[in-house]
Design an enzyme around this catalytic site. Structure first.
Site, PDB file in Angstrom:
ATOM      1  N   LYS B  23       0.616  -0.950   0.076  1.00 19.16           N
ATOM      2  CA  LYS B  23       0.000   0.203   0.270  1.00 19.16           C
ATOM      3  C   LYS B  23       0.463   0.915  -0.178  1.00 19.16           C
ATOM      4  CE  LYS B  23      -3.668   0.283   3.167  1.00 19.16           C
ATOM      5  NZ  LYS B  23      -4.666   0.773   2.442  1.00 19.16           N
ATOM      6  N   ARG B  92      -2.818   2.733   8.599  1.00 16.76           N
ATOM      7  CA  ARG B  92      -3.315   1.740   7.909  1.00 16.76           C
ATOM      8  C   ARG B  92      -1.780   0.505   7.969  1.00 16.76           C
ATOM      9  NH1 ARG B  92      -8.301   3.217   4.763  1.00 16.76           N
ATOM     10  NH2 ARG B  92      -8.285   4.948   4.324  1.00 16.76           N
ATOM     11  N   GLY B 101      -8.133  -7.941   4.766  1.00 15.96           N
ATOM     12  CA  GLY B 101      -9.432  -8.514   6.274  1.00 15.96           C
ATOM     13  C   GLY B 101      -8.280  -8.827   7.385  1.00 15.96           C
ATOM     14  N   MET B 103      -5.805  -7.322   8.852  1.00 16.19           N
ATOM     15  CA  MET B 103      -5.065  -6.887   9.985  1.00 16.19           C
ATOM     16  C   MET B 103      -6.358  -5.787   9.727  1.00 16.19           C
ATOM     17  SD  MET B 103      -0.808  -6.835   9.868  1.00 16.19           S
ATOM     18  CE  MET B 103      -0.865  -6.486   7.291  1.00 16.19           C
ATOM     19  N   ARG B 336      -3.680  -1.001  -5.998  1.00 18.78           N
ATOM     20  CA  ARG B 336      -2.453  -2.586  -6.294  1.00 18.78           C
ATOM     21  C   ARG B 336      -3.185  -3.442  -7.612  1.00 18.78           C
ATOM     22  NH1 ARG B 336      -5.102  -4.395  -0.554  1.00 18.78           N
ATOM     23  NH2 ARG B 336      -7.444  -5.378  -1.456  1.00 18.78           N
ATOM     24  N   HIS B 454      -1.327 -41.019   2.940  1.00 16.54           N
ATOM     25  CA  HIS B 454      -2.028 -42.160   1.172  1.00 16.54           C
ATOM     26  C   HIS B 454      -2.683 -41.703   0.307  1.00 16.54           C
ATOM     27  CE1 HIS B 454      -4.062 -45.968  -0.637  1.00 16.54           C
ATOM     28  NE2 HIS B 454      -2.689 -45.833  -0.625  1.00 16.54           N
ATOM     29  N   ARG B 560       4.178 -45.988 -10.845  1.00 14.00           N
ATOM     30  CA  ARG B 560       4.139 -46.442  -9.498  1.00 14.00           C
ATOM     31  C   ARG B 560       3.724 -48.428  -9.451  1.00 14.00           C
ATOM     32  NH1 ARG B 560       2.585 -41.229  -6.781  1.00 14.00           N
ATOM     33  NH2 ARG B 560       1.322 -41.613  -8.998  1.00 14.00           N
ATOM     34  N   ARG B 616       9.461 -47.157 -11.800  1.00 11.14           N
ATOM     35  CA  ARG B 616      10.409 -46.988 -10.694  1.00 11.14           C
ATOM     36  C   ARG B 616       9.824 -48.491 -10.364  1.00 11.14           C
ATOM     37  NH1 ARG B 616       8.232 -44.325  -5.456  1.00 11.14           N
ATOM     38  NH2 ARG B 616       6.587 -45.415  -5.375  1.00 11.14           N
ATOM     39  N   GLU B 743      16.312 -40.266  -2.744  1.00 11.42           N
ATOM     40  CA  GLU B 743      15.551 -40.212  -1.714  1.00 11.42           C
ATOM     41  C   GLU B 743      16.125 -40.724  -0.695  1.00 11.42           C
ATOM     42  OE1 GLU B 743      11.600 -42.791  -2.763  1.00 11.42           O
ATOM     43  OE2 GLU B 743      13.334 -44.287  -3.158  1.00 11.42           O
ATOM     44  N   SER B 762      16.729 -39.193 -10.034  1.00 17.47           N
ATOM     45  CA  SER B 762      14.855 -38.587  -9.268  1.00 17.47           C
ATOM     46  C   SER B 762      15.216 -38.267  -8.368  1.00 17.47           C
ATOM     47  CB  SER B 762      14.325 -39.466 -10.318  1.00 17.47           C
ATOM     48  OG  SER B 762      12.886 -38.841 -10.240  1.00 17.47           O
ATOM     49  N   ASN B 766       9.333 -36.803  -1.609  1.00 17.79           N
ATOM     50  CA  ASN B 766       8.694 -36.920  -0.476  1.00 17.79           C
ATOM     51  C   ASN B 766       9.139 -37.769   1.229  1.00 17.79           C
ATOM     52  OD1 ASN B 766       6.590 -35.913  -1.588  1.00 17.79           O
ATOM     53  ND2 ASN B 766       5.413 -37.932  -2.040  1.00 17.79           N
ATOM     54  N   ASP B 767      10.349 -38.886  -0.015  1.00 20.61           N
ATOM     55  CA  ASP B 767      10.955 -39.535   1.637  1.00 20.61           C
ATOM     56  C   ASP B 767      12.177 -38.901   1.471  1.00 20.61           C
ATOM     57  OD1 ASP B 767      10.202 -42.424   2.150  1.00 20.61           O
ATOM     58  OD2 ASP B 767      10.215 -42.675   0.162  1.00 20.61           O
ATOM     59  N   CYS B 829      10.392 -36.378  -7.935  1.00 21.09           N
ATOM     60  CA  CYS B 829       8.659 -36.535  -8.319  1.00 21.09           C
ATOM     61  C   CYS B 829       7.724 -37.225  -7.658  1.00 21.09           C
ATOM     62  CB  CYS B 829       9.267 -38.155  -9.249  1.00 21.09           C
ATOM     63  SG  CYS B 829      10.089 -39.518  -8.410  1.00 21.09           S
ATOM     64  N   TYR B 849      14.135 -31.854 -14.531  1.00 20.89           N
ATOM     65  CA  TYR B 849      13.226 -31.865 -14.756  1.00 20.89           C
ATOM     66  C   TYR B 849      12.445 -32.289 -13.552  1.00 20.89           C
ATOM     67  CZ  TYR B 849      13.364 -37.144 -14.696  1.00 20.89           C
ATOM     68  OH  TYR B 849      12.865 -38.153 -13.997  1.00 20.89           O
TER      69      TYR B 849
END
Lengths: 872, 872
Positions: B23, B92, B101, B103, B336, B454, B560, B616, B743, B762, B766-767, B829, B849
């Site tokens: 602002k 402000r 909304g 603050m 804005r 899962h 998978r 995999r 991983e 790759s 996650n793991d 992946c 990738y």
């Protein structure tokens, strides 16, 4: 410059052990010392690696070098392999370190149908010549060609039987010729071709055979057990044969320059006249003690003792030597630093220093750290063990001897112990609730789990022998019997275990007690002088602390506070705390625990008498503490005033899929700050009390399982606020430290940031190994054996720290931590803290101290000293 | 140079967003553009951080700067705060990014008992002056002093009731004075002192109050949901008040330069005469559409549209603007870049390029990637949602709208779907065996589990809406009913879910369908042109592959293979394989699976039409596949010809304490090489078949959970030998790659060594996140909420990649891998592959990738393009 693969003995020396192997290097050294060593050459370890790299074949280059070396040998000896004045050679393996009995040897090589006759003539002893030939055919067929030894032995046995002979020496020359002829037939029917008459073919096949022995199954197992990398390879020694079986003025023997059992400074060994080395090993004839040689061949004996003395002075160590006497002339076939028991090692070390042969540092380096264990625990009597077979074998999880009656549950173990029985606790696996039973047992056997399973870790901490993961025994479901080697054992049946070998024996095997004599203390004194690493103990009880202190621990590096909660009178309030659904109830339960915990800390501080004590806050997933039996559930429901159904619902909600990566460690203190508050109160109140009594205590509070600076700061704030509160209440000002465990990979990666909030680091290499490998230590046993068998892994990373992976993270943690705080104190309190090669790694990584179970303190001290001497 | 904390509007510009907040920066920019902006100054975000660093107080330096700025403002306006020609200001907040909304604001500051009279006189409107004063007292008491707004409102309500008024505008000046007096009483009784008459005190308290709003609970939640770091802080804007409530030629309004829902290029907004901003928000009076202003105040409207056009050209983007009209004079209070729906964002992007206002790159940067989700899935009708309340709320685990009948088991879901019902599957948590039920459902609700549970992962892969971890609902044990918001729902009852918000609604909420129009395709075309990262899909079925391909995926980064085994006709041979106790039985079971697996691969290769497909090998712990019901156990016992007891014993032996770190991934192929053999055969046979049909396939075989080069080499050998065998059988030569997942932390640390055996990497983030943090994703939900509440963590590392820890390991892996193989292809992946800010990180880390679930492909493409544009 092209690599050199083959060295004449006259070209090498004792420092070339890596290249020439231990035997080859020492043969070269003795040659250059002018000792009587039959001439020969060594095909070096690089050639072994080349052999494997080239699809199990020898390169042209290596073949050429062998030819040249053989030519030199023929010149030196004036004999020729397969020639009219025939050269005979032995072909022996020799790795960088001695691997006794692991690899094979071929003697008498060069014998064929022609040279046997010349040998007969030269020696004027046909029987000898043909005996040598048949031995050679037998060894060559077995070692080089992989044929079954039994097939050959049965030929001899049959002939002896048919002739009514009792001893091999009854065999006549004609008998031996007949045997030889049968041997050749066996060879041909196995191999489809005649036994090679070409002595050059014999030699090359023998060399390749020795290389192949490097990867035979027993060599692989031996290497794994002794931390020997496959990449070292073995060398091959080709040496002119001298014959100990030429007659009554010939012989062969082995001797140690000092007694390898006791360390006493007297020549110790035995010999056999008219024999080759294998005859001593075979044990058919009883050898004479070496002292008799003095009478039998005084000149040879004199020459030999002179050589022994020369070798001891030269190598500055006790020697283990093989020799052969050929027609009254002494030849040295091997010398090496002798293996010895821990007791002998200690005595020899002290003697060598007293004799001026060694400096203290040199003497310390000669003690094999691993063997010390045997000095610190009861042992099963080794004389008795020689004559009995184990009924089961598992992992050597915690050393020492245990003898007692089988109990199948922790409760029964406690009851039986109360009745004065010695107990061996036999469990499928142990968990936290078995602690009391383990405390009350002389030994522990588990069917599941590895070297860092719960049973193993706890047992080592207690100094209780443990055999873990005995997978080939079965306990029935009702926990009333176990089957071992086909026999059923019930409660009360007696067994003995050897936690250093993993063996279990039937009945009560006699034991011998450990003795820590003056020599031991002398050695420990030297070690303390030279080590750089601090050595602390993992100890949870005043008793542990006392043991550790007596063994020389300089502090406690790890108090696992949760271990204090498993006693029968504490588990209930602990359980009440866990199943609390409101903060209020939780605080109430914690308040019951506070006085007990405080009292524990008081005792620990007193036991350590002002030395540092590092207290780790509650670490394991809470559900480990939950009742496992219905009775316990009912008790807990009553104590907490909820219905059994409701209790079970709460317990169920605590279930975790992967508890090792779940709600534990500092995560507990963040979700339930009241736990950290109670523990801080206990630590600070106890420390103030002890300080007021005149012992200067500066507690080190350790927050486990931190993965971010924010976590540590959050808990540290709770600690600091509570400590302030207590100090105000007690009107006493106390110094204390707050540090963290680095046991999660992220903590190592972000150690620079975490160090901003930490006053010390302690690496928890058990958990760090689990997370770095993604292996659960409780589950990995199921597949790691396949990994060893398939040579995917050579080491158990839970036993010896994985320097490349886990070690890299430890180094990163130390470096990053010290980037933020240059003087940051860094320790390690995982199981690796008591493992010698890991200790060397930690020394090199620049850690401040290692912490290990009390019974490993002397090992850690000596290993630290060796690491410092070796690396500085 | 000392830091500057306070800037006059005339000193700043639009690029100083980080310092001045959004602002403040735009107010400065508009001021310098010569637009009619009331004068003012900005106290910058650094001052907010200073405020928190100094124990919630303003430093002398900052106070001095505020004084100076105020003096300048007073000079500019010729008025004085609290003076005889009084200055009134608004205070402000304004953070770096808009947090609508979240603050608070204080208007009319500077009013006190003296200045209210002057204002009344100057405006000739006593009612206006007292109304402004009472508003100020109310806002100040609430925002700055934390008093309860309700207390103030009830004073007004009571007075209106007693006088029989219906509207605020019925209140007379005298009424307002009475109210004001009551307000002051409330203030005094709360605070113990009078309402401050000192206008300087008013100002400083207001500034501090705005700083405090930065850490109010709703701001914290908003920041977490929107990835805004706490460290950014907020700025405070102090600006001369212009009054929209001065009478009928005054007013206030808000407008967008284009339609924010559709993107249509027409002015879109509303205004209210004789009102302050809060009146529009309060919704008491209905505002007029902005178009009416043209008739009501044509000059002002003309001026306004000119400004709008100027601002759009200046900012090159659609604007969202607030304005106030004071006595017929227009003032701009804010501009804005306007928030917009995904549909509008796409249309505006294309229009701005067509209009020549933006380059393609500029246009791409203006599309908020996260919103694209709404274009790709059905949505609950937002008009309907406005008027109903959710019956439960969980995590927004997979976006889109789902409406259907409740089913409590996978089996019932399948049956109901067969009968033509639309189904919402409601489960405590899902596991592998629920896959078929999930496939057949319109939506999924779980009580446990987080964003990468899962249920969440599978649902996103399927494009099925999912609300996960709805912890405040209860399913009974028999799985026959669920209680939500006090109402019991049974099987067949209809609910609706919004997977983008995590809300669950009673009954069937109408839905709207997604449309991928030409503009969308245009935008995707640009994105593909500018992105550097490849974008692949995680896809397990030909249908997934087709979806991904249609969305623009350039290949499959993760198949998978285990997901192929859960179908009803496959699970039995899979189970037979798992419970085999001999290699022979296992091979037999695998042979049953081979043709199915081969056929799957054929279909996938065909669907991807020559684009790369990364397969995999079997990854999860085997016991995930085991039967869970007695019926299934009986079937399996029959099929494998063992007793039920024996079967249970076998199943029991497969139990693991921490399956996530157990016998899974490449460890399966090492213990059971026959699995890798079967999978290789299936891949290579399928690839050859498809190649023979004219599609050029080069399969990429990916070995999971590798932690050492030896493991990878061991499995690669099996793959290579089997592939060779198959190629020989088929007399066909085929290219393929063998790579590995990185991983496990150790794999990243040793990536240089592992790269020697890998043809591609790759990253399985996650793991890797699980192991690096030591968090089990299935269990962490239990404590992570506390972590957020206590500000220990700001982000869920399973949603947005942890750049410092996990990211550091990814970078290390890429760098070390490429040290060994400079052109090593490296992908990712894990779930992070579809998360925009993580994608930017992967772009910067130099990956080749990303691979994500099919429905996130457009998001990944756009995020990759933005990352490339932003960073290159």
């Amino acid at each position: 410059m092209a690599k050199k693969y083959v060295y004449l003995f006259s070209e090498g020396n004792a420092n070339q052990r890596e290249l020439l192997g231990g035997k080859g290097a020492n043969l070269a050294e003795m040659t250059n010392l002018g000792l009587p060593v039959p001439e020969g050459f060594t095909i070096c370890t690089d050639a072994c690696n080349s052999y494997y790299e080239n699809n199990e074949s020898l390169t042209e280059g290596i073949l050429g070098e062998i030819d040249n070396a053989l030519e030199s040998l023929e010149k030196q000896t004036g004999k020729k392999l397969g020639g009219d004045n025939p050269l005979f050679v032995s072909v022996r393996s020799g790795a960088r370190v001695s691997m006794p009995g692991m690899m094979d040897t071929i003697l008498n090589l060069g014998l064929n149908d022609k040279t046997v006759e010349i040998l007969a003539k030269q020696s004027n002893n046909s029987r000898f010549a043909y005996d040598s030939y048949r031995r050679f055919v037998q060894m060559f067929s077995n070692v080089a060609m992989g044929m079954n030894l039994r097939d050959f032995e049965s030929v001899i046995d049959k002939l002896k039987e048919s002739k009514g002979y009792t001893k091999d020496s009854d065999l006549t020359c004609e008998d031996l010729k007949a045997i030889l002829s049968k041997f050749k037939e066996i060879y041909k029917s196995n191999k489809g071709e005649d036994f090679p008459q070409d002595t050059k073919v014999q030699l090359l096949e023998a060399v390749k055979a020795v290389f192949r022995t490097w990867n035979n199954p027993r060599a692989i197992v031996y290497r794994r057990m002794n931390d020997i990398p496959a990449s070292w390879g073995t060398a091959v020694n080709v040496q002119r044969m001298v014959f100990g079986n030429l007659g009554e003025t010939s012989g062969t023997g082995v001797a140690f320059s000092r007694n390898p059992s006791t360390g006493e400074n007297v020549l110790y060994g035995e010999y056999l006249m008219n024999a080759q080395g294998e005859d001593i090993v075979a044990g058919v004839r009883t050898p004479n003690p070496i002292s008799q040689l003095k009478e039998q061949l005084p000149d040879v004996y004199k020459q030999y003792t002179d050589i022994v003395s020369k070798l001891e002075k030269h190598y500055k160590d006790m020697q283990d030597m093989e020799f052969t006497i050929e027609n009254g002339k002494l030849y040295m076939l091997q010398t090496r630093n002798g293996k010895r028991t821990a007791a002998a090692a200690i005595k020899i070390a002290v003697d060598l220093v007293n004799e001026g042969l060694n400096t203290e540092k040199e003497a310390l380096m000669k003690i094999e750290v691993r063997t010390l264990d045997t000095l610190l625990h009861n042992q099963l009597d080794s004389k008795v063990l020689k004559n009995i077979t184990p009924i089961a074998t598992g992992l050597p999880a915690s050393p020492g001897a245990g003898v007692g009656k089988i109990a199948f549950t922790s409760e029964r173990a406690v009851e039986m112990a109360k009745n004065g029985d010695k107990v061996i606790l036999v469990r499928l696996e142990t968990s936290a609730e078995d602690i009391e039973g383990m405390h009350n047992s002389q030994g522990i056997i588990t069917c599941r789990g590895g070297m860092t399973s719960h049973a193993a870790v706890v047992a080592r901490g207690l100094g209780t022998p443990c055999v873990a993961g005995v997978s080939n025994i079965t306990i029935n479901d009702e926990n009333t019997q176990v089957e071992m080697s086909g026999k059923i054992y019930k409660e009360g049946d007696v067994v003995s275990i050897d936690g250093a070998t993993g063996n279990v024996y039937d009945g009560a095997v006699p034991t011998t007690s450990p003795e820590l004599n003056e020599d031991f203390k002398t050695v420990m004194g030297w070690a303390k002088k030279y080590k750089k690493l601090g050595v602390r103990a993992n100890a949870d009880t005043p008793k542990d602390a006392k043991t550790a202190f007596d063994f020389g621990a300089e502090g406690i590096g790890l108090v696992r506070t949760e271990h204090m909660f498993f006693d029968a009178d504490r588990i209930l309030p602990m359980r009440k705390m866990i199943v609390s659904t409101t903060e209020e109830d939780r605080v109430k339960a914690l308040n019951e625990l506070l006085p007990m915990q405080r009292e524990d800390f008081v005792k620990l501080f007193v036991a350590m008498n002002g030395n540092p004590v590092t207290i780790r806050y509650l670490d394991p997933p809470l559900h480990e503490f939950l009742p496992k039996t219905e009775k316990d559930e009912i008790d807990l429901a009553a104590a907490t005033n909820v219905s059994l159904d409701k209790l079970r619902e709460i317990m169920n909600s605590l279930h975790e899929f992967n508890p090792m990566m779940g709600h534990r460690g500092c995560r507990l203190s963040i979700t339930y700050p009241e736990i950290a508050k109670m523990q801080t109160r206990a630590v600070i109140e106890a420390a103030i009390k002890v300080c007021k009594d005149g012992i200067n205590v500066k507690p080190e509070i350790m927050i486990p399982l931190v993965c971010s600076k924010n976590e540590l700061e959050y808990v540290k704030n709770i600690v600091d606020e509570t400590a302030k509160e207590v100090m105000k209440e007690q009107n006493y000002s106390l110094d204390y430290l707050v540090g963290t465990m680095i046991e999660i990979p992220r903590a190592a990666v972000l150690a620079d940031s975490i160090a901003e909030a930490a006053e010390f680091f302690s690496f928890g290499t058990n958990d760090l190994t689990q997370m770095t490998y993604g292996f659960s230590r409780d589950d990995a046993g199921k597949f790691l054996n396949e990994y060893y068998d398939k040579k995917v892994f050579e080491q158990d990373p839970f036993v010896r720290v994985d320097e490349d992976g886990v070690g890299a993270l430890v180094k990163m943690g130390v470096e990053k931590g010290r980037k933020t705080k240059p003087n940051l104190k860094t320790g390690i309190c995982g199981e690796h803290g008591g493992e010698p090669s890991s200790i060397e790694f930690f020394h090199k990584a620049g850690l401040s101290y290692v912490s290990c179970s009390p019974y490993r303190i002397p090992i850690a001290i000596l290993a630290s000293a060796q690491a410092a001497i070796k690396n500085d």
